[in-house]
Design an enzyme around this catalytic site. Structure first.
Site, mmCIF file in Angstrom:
data_model
loop_
_atom_site.group_PDB
_atom_site.id
_atom_site.type_symbol
_atom_site.label_atom_id
_atom_site.label_comp_id
_atom_site.label_asym_id
_atom_site.label_seq_id
_atom_site.Cartn_x
_atom_site.Cartn_y
_atom_site.Cartn_z
ATOM 1 N N GLY A 158 5.319 -16.189 -4.175
ATOM 2 C CA GLY A 158 6.514 -16.789 -3.578
ATOM 3 C C GLY A 158 6.443 -16.610 -2.071
ATOM 4 N N ILE A 160 7.059 -14.109 -0.021
ATOM 5 C CA ILE A 160 6.412 -12.922 0.559
ATOM 6 C C ILE A 160 4.914 -12.931 0.259
ATOM 7 C CG2 ILE A 160 6.376 -10.393 0.622
ATOM 8 C CD1 ILE A 160 9.410 -10.464 -0.033
ATOM 9 N N THR A 237 4.724 -3.508 -2.766
ATOM 10 C CA THR A 237 5.926 -3.540 -1.922
ATOM 11 C C THR A 237 7.037 -4.308 -2.640
ATOM 12 O OG1 THR A 237 5.074 -5.522 -0.825
ATOM 13 C CG2 THR A 237 4.696 -3.428 0.306
ATOM 14 N N ARG A 239 8.563 -4.044 -6.596
ATOM 15 C CA ARG A 239 9.454 -3.149 -7.324
ATOM 16 C C ARG A 239 8.595 -2.161 -8.116
ATOM 17 N NH1 ARG A 239 12.887 -4.556 -4.359
ATOM 18 N NH2 ARG A 239 14.933 -5.438 -4.826
ATOM 19 N N GLU A 268 12.955 5.696 -8.431
ATOM 20 C CA GLU A 268 13.104 5.753 -6.994
ATOM 21 C C GLU A 268 14.340 6.565 -6.657
ATOM 22 O OE1 GLU A 268 13.277 2.148 -4.383
ATOM 23 O OE2 GLU A 268 11.293 1.888 -5.281
ATOM 24 N N HIS A 287 10.390 2.857 0.338
ATOM 25 C CA HIS A 287 11.067 1.566 0.163
ATOM 26 C C HIS A 287 11.609 1.050 1.506
ATOM 27 C CE1 HIS A 287 13.314 -1.128 -2.942
ATOM 28 N NE2 HIS A 287 13.046 -1.799 -1.829
HETATM 29 C C1 GLV Z 1 14.469 -4.889 -1.028
HETATM 30 O O1 GLV Z 1 13.827 -4.285 -1.818
HETATM 31 C C2 GLV Z 1 14.927 -6.224 -1.253
HETATM 32 O O2 GLV Z 1 14.872 -6.714 -2.392
HETATM 33 O O3 GLV Z 1 15.396 -6.842 -0.289
#
Ligand code: GLV
Length: 328
Positions: A158, A160, A237, A239, A268, A287
């Site tokens: 997607g 990112i 980065t 989940r 977490e 995070h």
């Molecule tokens: C952070 O983890 C987000 O989903 O923005």
């Protein structure tokens, strides 16, 4: 204030967003350093019209019941909304805002920071120097992995994932991506759509960019680690629960992969007695994918805008459950 809708904000957020929100709502901000415990959150949200949440808050049936039927909006200051029962919100006609787009590049930057840190042993080097061990230039010491010319595998492609891939072209990397849907050529650029198993076999660096949902929970577990190269580096980065932590430990401990670099964990925060923290071949951050001054401002403003639109009965700029508009 009088007559303004009541909104509860579950943590201190950047002033830019808070001020925007205060222009249209009577706002209570939870002052704690830690998230409000569930019972306090339920008490605080009772009678509110809006809830501004973070990834650390569980928004489920119990919380919606405690809030009461006047709750009209949930606005989350994050792109991911796996902490929110979207179905329950939709069933109650509650739109859920989130903050896509504004954190894309910042999160991609962090994925790259972790990738480079792992490949070039930046954290090891830092520890080595500070502990007084740097005696000389050593041709056989601190040998890392080449990034340029290597193969990058994006699991999830997607916004990112694509932003991470764009940076890879500057390093002359080959880019593969795996996700159910292949993109049109214009969107995918030079990245090649492959089955997950091929990506895991062929990639030197594997970076995760899927949302967390029942299909992606433990998507990377023992069978997937078996497919990876012994020199592979895994970067997460997205989940924590996308990776099975026990399988990750086993793979790192046995040298089945070379390194993992995690910004997210399961649970977490990671427990301080987690065996993962004993491993030298793990790099970890708390995070912070979207944690820059500029991006957190943009996220707070967008969360405020989503909230204000929802309170006004207008369509939110970014709604995570748009089907709610078909049901109200
Ligand atoms: C952070 O983890 C987000 O989903 O923005």
């Amino acid at each position: 204030m009088a007559g303004m809708p009541r909104v509860f904000v579950t943590r201190k957020i950047p002033a830019a967003g808070l001020q925007r929100l205060q222009a249209g709502a009577a706002v209570t901000v939870w002052p704690g350093e830690l998230p409000p415990p569930p019972d306090i959150l339920r008490a605080q949200v009772a009678g509110c019209t809006g809830l501004l949440s973070l990834v650390t808050d569980r928004v489920d049936e119990a919380l919606l019941d405690a809030a009461g039927p006047q709750l009209r909006v949930v606005s989350q200051m994050a792109v991911g909304v796996d902490n929110i029962d979207l179905g329950a919100c939709t069933a109650r006609g509650v739109p859920v805002g989130h903050t896509p787009g504004v954190l894309t590049e910042t999160t991609a930057d962090l994925a790259w920071a972790l990738l480079l840190a792992a490949a070039r042993r930046v954290v090891d080097g830092e520890r080595f120097v500070r502990s007084g061990n740097w005696k000389t230039f050593d041709p056989l010491h601190m040998l890392g992995l080449d990034v340029h010319g290597a193969t990058l595998g994006c699991v999830g492609f997607g916004r990112i994932g694509q932003a991470v891939a764009r940076r890879a072209h500057g390093f002359g990397m080959r880019v593969l991506y795996a996700q159910p849907r292949a993109l049109a050529a214009a969107e995918a650029g030079a990245a090649r759509h492959v089955p997950l198993a091929s990506l895991l076999r062929e990639s030197d660096f594997i970076t995760l960019h899927t949302p967390l949902n029942p299909q992606t929970r433990h998507l990377i577990g023992a069978p997937q680690f078996e497919l990876m190269k012994r020199s592979a580096v895994l970067i997460n980065t997205a989940r924590g629960p996308i990776v099975d932590p026990q399988a990750l430990y086993a793979a790192l401990h046995a040298g089945q992969i070379a390194h993992a670099a995690l910004d997210v964990t399961d649970p977490e925060p990671i427990l301080m007695d987690s065996p993962l923290l004993q491993l030298e071949n793990l790099t970890i951050t708390p995070h912070v994918g979207s944690a820059t001054l500029q991006t957190r401002d943009r996220m707070a403003v967008l969360a405020a805008e989503n909230m204000l639109a929802g309170l006004a009965g207008a369509r939110m700029p970014h709604c995570a459950n748009p089907q709610v508009y078909a049901t109200v």
